[in-house]
Motif scaffolding. Sequence first.
Motif, PDB file in Angstrom:
ATOM      1  N   TYR A  35      10.551  -3.772 -12.157  1.00 53.93           N
ATOM      2  CA  TYR A  35       9.865  -2.557 -11.730  1.00 53.93           C
ATOM      3  C   TYR A  35      10.596  -1.908 -10.560  1.00 53.93           C
ATOM      4  O   TYR A  35      10.961  -2.573  -9.594  1.00 53.93           O
ATOM      5  CB  TYR A  35       8.420  -2.893 -11.332  1.00 53.93           C
ATOM      6  CG  TYR A  35       7.601  -1.694 -10.947  1.00 53.93           C
ATOM      7  CD1 TYR A  35       7.242  -0.751 -11.904  1.00 53.93           C
ATOM      8  CD2 TYR A  35       7.205  -1.492  -9.638  1.00 53.93           C
ATOM      9  CE1 TYR A  35       6.502   0.362 -11.557  1.00 53.93           C
ATOM     10  CE2 TYR A  35       6.462  -0.385  -9.286  1.00 53.93           C
ATOM     11  CZ  TYR A  35       6.112   0.533 -10.242  1.00 53.93           C
ATOM     12  OH  TYR A  35       5.386   1.638  -9.898  1.00 53.93           O
ATOM     13  N   ARG A  36      10.808  -0.613 -10.662  1.00 57.07           N
ATOM     14  CA  ARG A  36      11.474   0.149  -9.600  1.00 57.07           C
ATOM     15  C   ARG A  36      10.600   1.339  -9.227  1.00 57.07           C
ATOM     16  O   ARG A  36      10.006   1.977 -10.098  1.00 57.07           O
ATOM     17  CB  ARG A  36      12.838   0.665 -10.058  1.00 57.07           C
ATOM     18  CG  ARG A  36      13.813  -0.424 -10.460  1.00 57.07           C
ATOM     19  CD  ARG A  36      14.231  -1.275  -9.255  1.00 57.07           C
ATOM     20  NE  ARG A  36      15.113  -2.358  -9.625  1.00 57.07           N
ATOM     21  CZ  ARG A  36      14.724  -3.617  -9.854  1.00 57.07           C
ATOM     22  NH1 ARG A  36      13.459  -3.940  -9.779  1.00 57.07           N
ATOM     23  NH2 ARG A  36      15.598  -4.545 -10.155  1.00 57.07           N
ATOM     24  N   THR A  37      10.544   1.625  -7.953  1.00 54.60           N
ATOM     25  CA  THR A  37       9.776   2.764  -7.477  1.00 54.60           C
ATOM     26  C   THR A  37      10.509   3.423  -6.314  1.00 54.60           C
ATOM     27  O   THR A  37      11.090   2.724  -5.488  1.00 54.60           O
ATOM     28  CB  THR A  37       8.360   2.338  -7.031  1.00 54.60           C
ATOM     29  OG1 THR A  37       7.663   3.479  -6.510  1.00 54.60           O
ATOM     30  CG2 THR A  37       8.401   1.259  -5.967  1.00 54.60           C
ATOM     31  N   GLU A  80       8.312   3.946  -0.850  1.00 54.15           N
ATOM     32  CA  GLU A  80       8.482   2.818   0.057  1.00 54.15           C
ATOM     33  C   GLU A  80       7.211   1.994   0.198  1.00 54.15           C
ATOM     34  O   GLU A  80       7.253   0.767   0.172  1.00 54.15           O
ATOM     35  CB  GLU A  80       8.927   3.333   1.438  1.00 54.15           C
ATOM     36  CG  GLU A  80       9.241   2.234   2.413  1.00 54.15           C
ATOM     37  CD  GLU A  80       9.732   2.758   3.742  1.00 54.15           C
ATOM     38  OE1 GLU A  80       9.482   2.100   4.753  1.00 54.15           O
ATOM     39  OE2 GLU A  80      10.362   3.839   3.764  1.00 54.15           O
ATOM     40  N   GLU A  90       4.944   1.409  -1.851  1.00 57.23           N
ATOM     41  CA  GLU A  90       4.719   0.617  -3.056  1.00 57.23           C
ATOM     42  C   GLU A  90       5.759  -0.507  -3.170  1.00 57.23           C
ATOM     43  O   GLU A  90       5.415  -1.647  -3.503  1.00 57.23           O
ATOM     44  CB  GLU A  90       4.780   1.537  -4.277  1.00 57.23           C
ATOM     45  CG  GLU A  90       4.416   0.890  -5.566  1.00 57.23           C
ATOM     46  CD  GLU A  90       4.540   1.853  -6.745  1.00 57.23           C
ATOM     47  OE1 GLU A  90       3.996   1.513  -7.796  1.00 57.23           O
ATOM     48  OE2 GLU A  90       5.188   2.920  -6.624  1.00 57.23           O
ATOM     49  N   SER A  91       6.994  -0.207  -2.871  1.00 55.36           N
ATOM     50  CA  SER A  91       8.055  -1.208  -3.008  1.00 55.36           C
ATOM     51  C   SER A  91       7.881  -2.360  -2.015  1.00 55.36           C
ATOM     52  O   SER A  91       8.367  -3.462  -2.256  1.00 55.36           O
ATOM     53  CB  SER A  91       9.433  -0.570  -2.851  1.00 55.36           C
ATOM     54  OG  SER A  91       9.587  -0.015  -1.576  1.00 55.36           O
ATOM     55  N   GLU A  92       7.156  -2.126  -0.931  1.00 57.41           N
ATOM     56  CA  GLU A  92       6.954  -3.157   0.091  1.00 57.41           C
ATOM     57  C   GLU A  92       6.203  -4.379  -0.425  1.00 57.41           C
ATOM     58  O   GLU A  92       6.352  -5.467   0.117  1.00 57.41           O
ATOM     59  CB  GLU A  92       6.204  -2.577   1.300  1.00 57.41           C
ATOM     60  CG  GLU A  92       7.033  -1.653   2.134  1.00 57.41           C
ATOM     61  CD  GLU A  92       6.260  -1.017   3.278  1.00 57.41           C
ATOM     62  OE1 GLU A  92       5.064  -1.341   3.462  1.00 57.41           O
ATOM     63  OE2 GLU A  92       6.861  -0.205   3.994  1.00 57.41           O
ATOM     64  N   VAL A 125       6.052  -5.396  -3.901  1.00 57.31           N
ATOM     65  CA  VAL A 125       6.463  -5.864  -5.231  1.00 57.31           C
ATOM     66  C   VAL A 125       6.671  -7.382  -5.209  1.00 57.31           C
ATOM     67  O   VAL A 125       6.195  -8.100  -6.110  1.00 57.31           O
ATOM     68  CB  VAL A 125       7.735  -5.141  -5.725  1.00 57.31           C
ATOM     69  CG1 VAL A 125       8.276  -5.791  -6.991  1.00 57.31           C
ATOM     70  CG2 VAL A 125       7.461  -3.672  -5.956  1.00 57.31           C
TER      71      VAL A 125
END
Length: 183
Positions: free
Chosen positions: A13-15, A18, A20-22, A24
């Motif tokens: 998964y890539r977003t 920032e 949201e990515s914190e 994962v």
Amino acid sequence: MDRIILRQSLENYRTPFEEESEFVDEFIELTFDDSAFLRSRLEGHFTGSAWIVNKRRTHTLLTLHKKLNRWLQLGGHADGVENLLEVSMQEAREESGLTSLRLVGNGIFDIDKHIIPQKGDIPEHFHYDVRYLIEAELNEPLTISNESTDLAWIPFDSVDDMVGHNPSILRMLEKTSRSEFAL
């Protein structure tokens, strides 16, 4: 098997967001916990949600959550089911009465870790919410479930006011307008 597929989906998964990515990596780590799909895991557990939009991408379906008294996307607890797409679709059907639901894309649309306040003897805890983009017919009749006080198709330009500037919902709204999810 579903847990392994979820873990692989999260690893891939890539977003660009920032916030949201914190978390994962936290979601990935949680897939190794046997109790992560049960609400009895009081520190936090997986939930599955459906960000439902109409085919023309002008409206989203939101529910006025009875317990939280907030406009939110439809979704709920995994209750032992490790296939969170299945959870999301089931919750969407139960909470809306819609039968025209169709997955858009081929995987996870959004993830969000958020706090749920204490309610009775259930302590404050986290929901690790895995979300899927779902399309439905705007003119199909809606049925309000016992978990909601209202259910409505909200025009995209009114979502911000309706949800009280909820950054998680606004992120999904922004994603919906991106080329890979637009018409």
